[in-house]
Structure formats: structure tokens, C-alpha cells
Design a protein around this motif. Structure first.
Motif, PDB file in Angstrom:
ATOM      1  N   MET A  20       0.806  -1.150   0.007  1.00  0.00           N
ATOM      2  CA  MET A  20      -0.018   0.064  -0.007  1.00  0.00           C
ATOM      3  C   MET A  20       0.979   1.293  -0.253  1.00  0.00           C
ATOM      4  N   VAL A  21       1.996   1.171   0.827  1.00  0.00           N
ATOM      5  CA  VAL A  21       2.815   2.488   0.744  1.00  0.00           C
ATOM      6  C   VAL A  21       3.332   2.697  -0.364  1.00  0.00           C
ATOM      7  N   THR A  22       3.930   1.432  -1.111  1.00  0.00           N
ATOM      8  CA  THR A  22       4.497   1.542  -2.476  1.00  0.00           C
ATOM      9  C   THR A  22       3.687   2.122  -3.614  1.00  0.00           C
ATOM     10  N   VAL A  23       2.447   1.471  -3.606  1.00  0.00           N
ATOM     11  CA  VAL A  23       1.249   2.147  -4.532  1.00  0.00           C
ATOM     12  C   VAL A  23       0.905   3.507  -4.163  1.00  0.00           C
ATOM     13  N   GLY A  24       0.892   3.868  -3.081  1.00  0.00           N
ATOM     14  CA  GLY A  24       0.640   5.280  -2.585  1.00  0.00           C
ATOM     15  C   GLY A  24       1.646   6.263  -3.118  1.00  0.00           C
ATOM     16  N   ALA A  25       2.861   5.982  -2.869  1.00  0.00           N
ATOM     17  CA  ALA A  25       3.816   6.741  -3.661  1.00  0.00           C
ATOM     18  C   ALA A  25       4.111   6.753  -5.040  1.00  0.00           C
ATOM     19  N   ALA A  43      13.023   2.079  -3.410  1.00  0.00           N
ATOM     20  CA  ALA A  43      13.471   1.264  -2.135  1.00  0.00           C
ATOM     21  C   ALA A  43      12.300   0.508  -1.817  1.00  0.00           C
ATOM     22  N   MET A  44      11.162   0.920  -1.603  1.00  0.00           N
ATOM     23  CA  MET A  44      10.156   0.502  -1.458  1.00  0.00           C
ATOM     24  C   MET A  44       9.710  -1.038  -2.127  1.00  0.00           C
ATOM     25  N   VAL A  46      11.862  -2.851  -3.485  1.00  0.00           N
ATOM     26  CA  VAL A  46      12.994  -3.960  -3.072  1.00  0.00           C
ATOM     27  C   VAL A  46      12.513  -4.400  -1.685  1.00  0.00           C
ATOM     28  N   THR A  47      11.986  -3.364  -0.712  1.00  0.00           N
ATOM     29  CA  THR A  47      11.659  -3.788   0.627  1.00  0.00           C
ATOM     30  C   THR A  47      10.585  -4.974   0.186  1.00  0.00           C
ATOM     31  N   LEU A  48       9.549  -4.474  -0.657  1.00  0.00           N
ATOM     32  CA  LEU A  48       8.406  -5.503  -1.019  1.00  0.00           C
ATOM     33  C   LEU A  48       8.959  -6.558  -1.322  1.00  0.00           C
ATOM     34  N   LEU A  49      10.053  -6.928  -2.348  1.00  0.00           N
ATOM     35  CA  LEU A  49      10.502  -8.167  -2.709  1.00  0.00           C
ATOM     36  C   LEU A  49      11.143  -8.958  -1.716  1.00  0.00           C
ATOM     37  N   VAL A  50      11.898  -8.209  -0.708  1.00  0.00           N
ATOM     38  CA  VAL A  50      12.644  -9.017   0.496  1.00  0.00           C
ATOM     39  C   VAL A  50      11.443  -9.576   1.098  1.00  0.00           C
ATOM     40  N   THR A  51      10.509  -8.801   1.721  1.00  0.00           N
ATOM     41  CA  THR A  51       9.414  -8.962   2.349  1.00  0.00           C
ATOM     42  C   THR A  51       8.732 -10.375   1.863  1.00  0.00           C
ATOM     43  N   THR A  52       8.540 -10.277   0.267  1.00  0.00           N
ATOM     44  CA  THR A  52       7.795 -11.476  -0.279  1.00  0.00           C
ATOM     45  C   THR A  52       8.670 -12.541  -0.145  1.00  0.00           C
ATOM     46  N   ALA A  53      10.044 -12.661  -0.366  1.00  0.00           N
ATOM     47  CA  ALA A  53      10.777 -13.785  -0.025  1.00  0.00           C
ATOM     48  C   ALA A  53      10.848 -14.280   1.192  1.00  0.00           C
ATOM     49  N   THR A 103       3.141  -4.380  -9.759  1.00  0.00           N
ATOM     50  CA  THR A 103       2.615  -4.078 -11.188  1.00  0.00           C
ATOM     51  C   THR A 103       2.094  -2.805 -11.445  1.00  0.00           C
ATOM     52  N   LEU A 104       1.182  -2.813 -10.286  1.00  0.00           N
ATOM     53  CA  LEU A 104       0.366  -1.493 -10.419  1.00  0.00           C
ATOM     54  C   LEU A 104       1.165  -0.400  -9.964  1.00  0.00           C
ATOM     55  N   SER A 105       2.339  -0.412  -9.153  1.00  0.00           N
ATOM     56  CA  SER A 105       2.998   0.549  -8.761  1.00  0.00           C
ATOM     57  C   SER A 105       3.863   1.054  -9.935  1.00  0.00           C
ATOM     58  N   TRP A 106       4.340   0.032 -10.502  1.00  0.00           N
ATOM     59  CA  TRP A 106       5.246   0.645 -11.685  1.00  0.00           C
ATOM     60  C   TRP A 106       4.577   0.840 -13.235  1.00  0.00           C
ATOM     61  N   LEU A 107       3.210   0.644 -12.957  1.00  0.00           N
ATOM     62  CA  LEU A 107       2.461   1.144 -14.113  1.00  0.00           C
ATOM     63  C   LEU A 107       2.275   2.490 -13.771  1.00  0.00           C
TER      64      LEU A 107
END
Length: 128
Positions: A20-25, A43-44, A46-53, A103-107
Motif C-alpha cells: 500500500m505504501v509503494t502504490v501510494g508513493a 526502495a519500497m 526492493v523492500t516488498l521483494l525482500v518481504t515477499t521472499a 505491477t500496479l506501482s510501476w504502471l
């Protein structure tokens, strides 16, 4: 959707928060593009990817721990195989959920880049 979230385990909550923070930014960047926002979005992400792993590995650990315990209790190998595949399916939930946010964030970042004003050409390329 509730079952999907529940199957992913406790790590889905951290993915939801960081997602949500990443999409908001990214939404902010799409609305008002600025150079300062992009490093935060990266940065968010990457944080999301690490959290997912981390969530996926935690889910895998839970599945394998349960399989060991059930194997020691003398469960039928066919039942263990079914439990393994069900558990592995549930381990994919964090990646699917985070993929939605990324996907939504980078779109949205792409929309912001389209809206960003073009930079001025170098001084040597300007006509008098």
C-alpha cells in the motif's frame, strides 16, 4: 480473496502494508512527477521483494515442518504428497500478492514518467 490471503500466512500482512505504501508513493508520482519520489518507490519495491521472499520461505518452512511431523506420525505417503502440493500452492500466495502491488506501482510510475516535463536540450544544441 479471504482464503487467498489466509493461505499466504502472516507474511501477507507485511506485504499488504508495504504494498500500500509503494502504490501510494507511485500514485503520488503519477499525479505529480518529481525526481525525489523515484528513489523512495525503488526502495519500497526492493523492500516488498525482500518481504515477499521472507514470507515465502516462512511458508515453505511451515509446510516442511508439518510434513516431517505427519511423516513421523505414520501418515500414508499419498496423503503426504497431497499435503506437499497443497502447501506448495499456498506458498505461492505471497509472490502473487506482491506481484499485484509491484505491477500496479510501476504502471503508475510509467504514467508519471509520461507526464513529466521533457528536459531542456543542452546549450550547444539550442539554435540562436
Amino acid at each position: 480473496m479471504v482464503d487467498f490471503f489466509r493461505e499466504g500466512g502472516w507474511g501477507m500482512w507485511t506485504i499488504l502494508a508495504f504494498g500500500m505504501v509503494t502504490v501510494g508513493a507511485a500514485l503520488r508520482y503519477a499525479y505529480s512527477p518529481g525526481r525525489k519520489t523515484l528513489p523512495f518507490i525503488i526502495a519500497m519495491s526492493v523492500t516488498l521483494l525482500v518481504t515477499t521472499a521472507h514470507a515465502t520461505w516462512s511458508d515453505l518452512a511451515a509446510v516442511f515442518s508439518s510434513l516431517v511431523r505427519l511423516g513421523e506420525e505414520g501418515k500414508n505417503p499419498d496423503e503426504l504428497r497431497l499435503i506437499l502440493f497443497q502447501g506448495l500452492k499456498e506458498c505461492t500466495r505471497p509472490g502473487c500478492f506482491a506481484g499485484l502491488f509491484l505491477t500496479l506501482s510501476w504502471l503508475l510510475v510509467s504514467v508519471g514518467m509520461l507526464r513529466q516535463p521533457a528536459t531542456a536540450p543542452p546549450a550547444s544544441d539550442r539554435s540562436p
